[in-house]
Design a protein around this motif. Structure first.
Motif, short mmCIF file in Angstrom:
data_model
loop_
_atom_site.label_atom_id
_atom_site.label_comp_id
_atom_site.label_asym_id
_atom_site.label_seq_id
_atom_site.Cartn_x
_atom_site.Cartn_y
_atom_site.Cartn_z
N ASN A 162 0.97 -1.07 -0.10
CA ASN A 162 -0.42 0.48 0.46
C ASN A 162 0.63 1.16 0.00
O ASN A 162 1.00 2.22 -0.78
N VAL A 163 1.93 1.16 0.48
CA VAL A 163 3.09 2.75 0.80
C VAL A 163 3.36 2.11 -0.33
O VAL A 163 3.10 3.42 -1.51
N PHE A 164 3.85 1.18 -1.25
CA PHE A 164 4.75 1.59 -2.58
C PHE A 164 3.52 2.28 -3.46
O PHE A 164 3.94 3.36 -4.42
N ASN A 165 2.49 1.88 -3.21
CA ASN A 165 2.07 2.40 -4.21
C ASN A 165 1.63 3.47 -4.45
O ASN A 165 0.95 3.76 -5.14
N LEU A 166 1.19 4.03 -2.73
CA LEU A 166 0.84 5.60 -3.39
C LEU A 166 1.95 6.74 -3.35
O LEU A 166 1.30 7.38 -3.83
N TYR A 167 3.06 5.84 -2.84
CA TYR A 167 4.45 6.59 -3.21
C TYR A 167 4.65 6.37 -4.16
O TYR A 167 5.18 7.70 -4.85
N ILE A 168 4.46 5.77 -5.25
CA ILE A 168 4.76 5.87 -6.87
C ILE A 168 3.81 6.48 -7.80
O ILE A 168 4.60 6.86 -8.52
N GLY A 201 2.79 9.40 -6.70
CA GLY A 201 3.55 10.89 -5.86
C GLY A 201 2.92 11.08 -4.78
O GLY A 201 3.62 12.48 -3.97
N TYR A 202 2.67 10.16 -3.93
CA TYR A 202 2.10 10.92 -2.56
C TYR A 202 3.00 10.55 -1.30
O TYR A 202 4.11 10.69 -1.72
N SER A 203 3.84 12.19 -0.95
CA SER A 203 4.12 12.04 0.28
C SER A 203 4.57 11.47 1.36
O SER A 203 3.13 10.56 1.50
N PRO A 204 5.41 11.10 2.07
CA PRO A 204 5.07 10.29 3.69
C PRO A 204 3.71 10.73 4.06
O PRO A 204 3.44 9.98 4.97
N LYS A 205 4.05 11.83 3.77
CA LYS A 205 2.67 11.93 5.72
C LYS A 205 1.46 12.40 5.12
O LYS A 205 0.68 11.95 5.47
N ASP A 206 1.69 12.34 3.68
CA ASP A 206 0.64 12.15 2.13
C ASP A 206 -0.85 9.91 2.54
O ASP A 206 -1.09 10.05 2.73
N ILE A 207 1.22 9.59 2.96
CA ILE A 207 0.38 8.31 3.27
C ILE A 207 0.02 7.85 4.61
O ILE A 207 -0.54 7.29 4.39
N GLU A 208 0.75 8.11 4.93
CA GLU A 208 -0.08 8.31 7.24
C GLU A 208 -1.24 8.64 6.77
O GLU A 208 -2.08 8.09 7.73
N LYS A 209 -2.00 9.87 6.57
CA LYS A 209 -3.35 10.31 6.34
C LYS A 209 -4.00 9.34 5.73
O LYS A 209 -4.84 9.04 6.11
N GLU A 210 -3.62 9.26 4.71
CA GLU A 210 -4.58 8.04 3.48
C GLU A 210 -4.66 6.37 4.22
O GLU A 210 -5.43 6.33 4.57
#
Length: 110
Positions: free
Chosen positions: A63-69, A71-80
């Motif tokens: 999930n983190v990988f998919n969001l990161y690629i 363009g999500y920032s780690p902060k955005d991933i945290e919230k998502e």
């Protein structure tokens, strides 16, 4: 070699892994850009990366990988994903290690 250079030299950049998406997208827009054989090879490489991700990453890491690629920032991933920032950061570190390990084992096999 300085520590900073060692870290950079041994790094696996996640965007290297998604390069194919951009090439395939560019090919769709500009059909004369690549030969059909090249397009097929790129698609096979993309499929191989997706398989490595599915086989070797945990659900959180995927999930983190998919969001990161995307363009999500780690902060955005945290919230998502509604997880802590530290969980996201740790997942990114594990993803890099696992992908680097897989990349090195592929090189040794060939």
């Amino acid at each position: 070699m300085q520590k900073k250079q060692i870290i950079h030299t041994n790094s696996v950049f996640l965007f290297d892994l998604i390069e194919d998406d951009f090439i395939i997208l560019d090919t769709i827009i500009n059909k004369d850009a690549m030969l059909p054989e090249d397009i097929l090879i790129r698609k096979e490489e993309k499929t191989e990366i997706q398989n490595v991700v599915k086989r070797n990453l945990s659900i959180l890491e995927r999930n983190v990988f998919n969001l990161y690629i995307k363009g999500y920032s780690p902060k955005d991933i945290e919230k998502e994903l509604e997880v802590s920032y530290k969980s996201v950061d740790n997942a990114l570190v594990r993803i890099r290690k696992k992908m680097k390990s897989k990349k090195e084992s592929e090189i040794l096999r060939h």
